[in-house]
Design a protein around this motif. Structure first.
Motif, PDB file in Angstrom:
ATOM      1  N   THR A  93       0.850  -1.015   0.179  1.00  0.00           N
ATOM      2  CA  THR A  93       0.552  -0.173   0.456  1.00  0.00           C
ATOM      3  C   THR A  93       1.383   0.697   0.069  1.00  0.00           C
ATOM      4  OG1 THR A  93      -1.749   0.938   0.923  1.00  0.00           O
ATOM      5  CG2 THR A  93      -0.071  -0.215   1.859  1.00  0.00           C
ATOM      6  N   ASP A  94       0.421   2.537   0.211  1.00  0.00           N
ATOM      7  CA  ASP A  94       1.356   3.916   0.265  1.00  0.00           C
ATOM      8  C   ASP A  94       1.362   3.963   1.967  1.00  0.00           C
ATOM      9  OD1 ASP A  94      -1.226   4.522   1.529  1.00  0.00           O
ATOM     10  OD2 ASP A  94      -1.972   4.952  -0.789  1.00  0.00           O
ATOM     11  N   LYS A  95       2.205   5.016   1.158  1.00  0.00           N
ATOM     12  CA  LYS A  95       2.639   5.571   2.756  1.00  0.00           C
ATOM     13  C   LYS A  95       1.729   6.043   3.856  1.00  0.00           C
ATOM     14  CE  LYS A  95       5.764   9.792   3.639  1.00  0.00           C
ATOM     15  NZ  LYS A  95       6.492  10.620   2.984  1.00  0.00           N
ATOM     16  N   ALA A  96       0.487   6.520   3.175  1.00  0.00           N
ATOM     17  CA  ALA A  96      -0.578   7.117   4.082  1.00  0.00           C
ATOM     18  C   ALA A  96      -1.159   6.378   4.514  1.00  0.00           C
ATOM     19  CB  ALA A  96      -1.311   7.961   3.199  1.00  0.00           C
ATOM     20  N   ASN A  97      -1.555   5.442   4.056  1.00  0.00           N
ATOM     21  CA  ASN A  97      -2.503   4.166   4.665  1.00  0.00           C
ATOM     22  C   ASN A  97      -1.274   2.964   5.668  1.00  0.00           C
ATOM     23  OD1 ASN A  97      -4.679   4.350   3.339  1.00  0.00           O
ATOM     24  ND2 ASN A  97      -3.950   3.394   1.604  1.00  0.00           N
ATOM     25  N   VAL A  98       0.341   3.608   5.510  1.00  0.00           N
ATOM     26  CA  VAL A  98       1.236   2.738   6.219  1.00  0.00           C
ATOM     27  C   VAL A  98       0.463   3.618   7.490  1.00  0.00           C
ATOM     28  CG1 VAL A  98       3.479   2.182   6.662  1.00  0.00           C
ATOM     29  CG2 VAL A  98       2.411   1.185   4.485  1.00  0.00           C
ATOM     30  N   ALA A  99       1.211   5.218   7.559  1.00  0.00           N
ATOM     31  CA  ALA A  99       1.014   5.505   8.261  1.00  0.00           C
ATOM     32  C   ALA A  99      -0.179   5.227   9.385  1.00  0.00           C
ATOM     33  CB  ALA A  99       1.094   7.303   7.837  1.00  0.00           C
ATOM     34  N   LYS A 100      -1.098   5.087   8.291  1.00  0.00           N
ATOM     35  CA  LYS A 100      -2.874   5.339   9.701  1.00  0.00           C
ATOM     36  C   LYS A 100      -2.724   3.654  10.399  1.00  0.00           C
ATOM     37  CE  LYS A 100      -8.028   4.710   8.377  1.00  0.00           C
ATOM     38  NZ  LYS A 100      -9.037   4.522   7.079  1.00  0.00           N
ATOM     39  N   LEU A 101      -2.681   2.728   9.159  1.00  0.00           N
ATOM     40  CA  LEU A 101      -1.910   1.760   9.832  1.00  0.00           C
ATOM     41  C   LEU A 101      -1.083   1.511  11.659  1.00  0.00           C
ATOM     42  CD1 LEU A 101      -3.196  -1.290  10.319  1.00  0.00           C
ATOM     43  CD2 LEU A 101      -0.683  -1.960   9.360  1.00  0.00           C
ATOM     44  N   LEU A 102       0.038   1.567  11.023  1.00  0.00           N
ATOM     45  CA  LEU A 102       1.230   2.201  12.052  1.00  0.00           C
ATOM     46  C   LEU A 102       0.182   3.174  14.442  1.00  0.00           C
ATOM     47  CD1 LEU A 102       4.096   2.416  10.838  1.00  0.00           C
ATOM     48  CD2 LEU A 102       2.722   0.235  11.361  1.00  0.00           C
ATOM     49  N   LYS A 103      -0.461   4.218  13.247  1.00  0.00           N
ATOM     50  CA  LYS A 103      -1.126   4.962  14.747  1.00  0.00           C
ATOM     51  C   LYS A 103      -1.716   4.102  14.627  1.00  0.00           C
ATOM     52  CE  LYS A 103      -3.407   9.611  15.312  1.00  0.00           C
ATOM     53  NZ  LYS A 103      -4.663   9.720  15.073  1.00  0.00           N
ATOM     54  N   GLU A 104      -3.146   2.866  14.278  1.00  0.00           N
ATOM     55  CA  GLU A 104      -4.028   2.215  15.185  1.00  0.00           C
ATOM     56  C   GLU A 104      -3.422   1.670  15.641  1.00  0.00           C
ATOM     57  OE1 GLU A 104      -5.843   0.656  11.745  1.00  0.00           O
ATOM     58  OE2 GLU A 104      -6.776   3.133  10.946  1.00  0.00           O
ATOM     59  N   LYS A 106      -3.519   0.946  19.790  1.00  0.00           N
ATOM     60  CA  LYS A 106      -3.865  -0.478  20.552  1.00  0.00           C
ATOM     61  C   LYS A 106      -2.694  -0.650  21.482  1.00  0.00           C
ATOM     62  CE  LYS A 106      -7.019  -1.606  16.181  1.00  0.00           C
ATOM     63  NZ  LYS A 106      -7.240  -2.934  15.993  1.00  0.00           N
ATOM     64  N   ASP A 107      -2.204  -0.058  21.566  1.00  0.00           N
ATOM     65  CA  ASP A 107      -0.873  -0.559  22.377  1.00  0.00           C
ATOM     66  C   ASP A 107       0.280  -1.660  21.944  1.00  0.00           C
ATOM     67  OD1 ASP A 107       1.310  -0.277  24.642  1.00  0.00           O
ATOM     68  OD2 ASP A 107       0.587  -1.058  25.486  1.00  0.00           O
ATOM     69  N   LEU A 108       0.198  -2.017  20.647  1.00  0.00           N
ATOM     70  CA  LEU A 108       0.945  -3.049  19.937  1.00  0.00           C
ATOM     71  C   LEU A 108       2.394  -2.448  19.051  1.00  0.00           C
ATOM     72  CD1 LEU A 108      -2.345  -4.808  17.646  1.00  0.00           C
ATOM     73  CD2 LEU A 108      -0.666  -5.515  18.930  1.00  0.00           C
ATOM     74  N   LEU A 109       2.712  -0.823  18.881  1.00  0.00           N
ATOM     75  CA  LEU A 109       3.508  -0.607  18.149  1.00  0.00           C
ATOM     76  C   LEU A 109       3.889   0.917  19.406  1.00  0.00           C
ATOM     77  CD1 LEU A 109       4.819  -1.184  15.487  1.00  0.00           C
ATOM     78  CD2 LEU A 109       3.982   0.560  14.547  1.00  0.00           C
ATOM     79  N   GLU A 110       4.973   0.874  19.211  1.00  0.00           N
ATOM     80  CA  GLU A 110       6.014   2.358  19.221  1.00  0.00           C
ATOM     81  C   GLU A 110       7.111   3.198  18.385  1.00  0.00           C
ATOM     82  OE1 GLU A 110       8.383   4.575  22.850  1.00  0.00           O
ATOM     83  OE2 GLU A 110       8.043   1.887  23.259  1.00  0.00           O
TER      84      GLU A 110
END
Length: 139
Positions: free
Chosen positions: A54-65, A69-73
Motif C-alpha cells: 500500500t502507500d505511505k499514507a495508509n501505512v502511517a494510518k495503520l501504524l497509528k492504529e 492499541k499499544d501494539l507498536l511504539e
C-alpha cells in the motif's frame, strides 16, 4: 493464466490468515508489521511500505492504529525528526510466539497435500519469478 493464480493465492491466502488472526484481534497487515519489526527492531516507518502493498499514507494510518492499541511504539530518529522508527511494545512482544505459531499453521495449510520435494521446487521457482519481476527479490 498465471496472473489469475497469483490473484487467487493473494486473495484467499489473506482471507484465511485474517480468520486465523481474529482471536488476537489482528489482521494480516498488523501481523506483517509485528513480524518485520520483531526481525528488524527500530525499522523506519518508510521501510515497511513494500511489505504492506500500500502507500505511505495508509501505512502511517495503520501504524497509528497499532500505537493506539499499544501494539507498536514509534520513536523519532534523533538525527532526522521526520523519520519514525518502529518498536514492539510489551503487549506485542508477548504476542510473538502465538503469531509465529499462526504463521506456521497457515503455511502448513497452504502446503497441505504437497510433498517436501514439490514444496522445494515451488520455493525455488517463486524465488526466480520474484527475481525476474524485481531484479533482487529473495525468499
Amino acid at each position: 493464466m498465471f496472473i489469475c493464480t497469483i490473484s487467487v493465492f493473494h486473495k484467499y491466502g489473506k482471507q484465511i490468515l485474517d480468520e486465523m488472526l481474529q482471536p488476537l484481534q489482528l489482521d494480516w497487515r498488523s501481523m506483517v508489521v509485528l513480524l518485520v519489526v520483531d526481525q528488524v527492531p527500530g525499522i523506519s516507518q518508510g521501510r515497511l511500505i513494500p511489505f504492506l502493498q500500500t502507500d505511505k499514507a495508509n501505512v502511517a494510518k495503520l501504524l497509528k492504529e497499532m500505537e493506539e492499541k499499544d501494539l507498536l511504539e514509534r520513536r523519532e530518529e534523533e538525527d532526522d525528526l521526520r523519520i519514525k522508527n518502529c518498536h514492539l511494545t510489551l503487549k506485542s512482544s508477548a504476542l510473538m510466539p502465538e503469531l509465529k505459531k499462526i504463521m506456521k499453521d497457515w503455511e502448513e495449510q497452504c502446503f497441505s497435500g504437497i510433498t517436501e520435494t514439490e514444496k522445494d521446487v515451488f520455493l525455488k521457482v517463486s524465488r526466480q519469478i520474484g527475481y525476474n519481476l524485481t531484479g533482487n527479490w529473495k525468499l
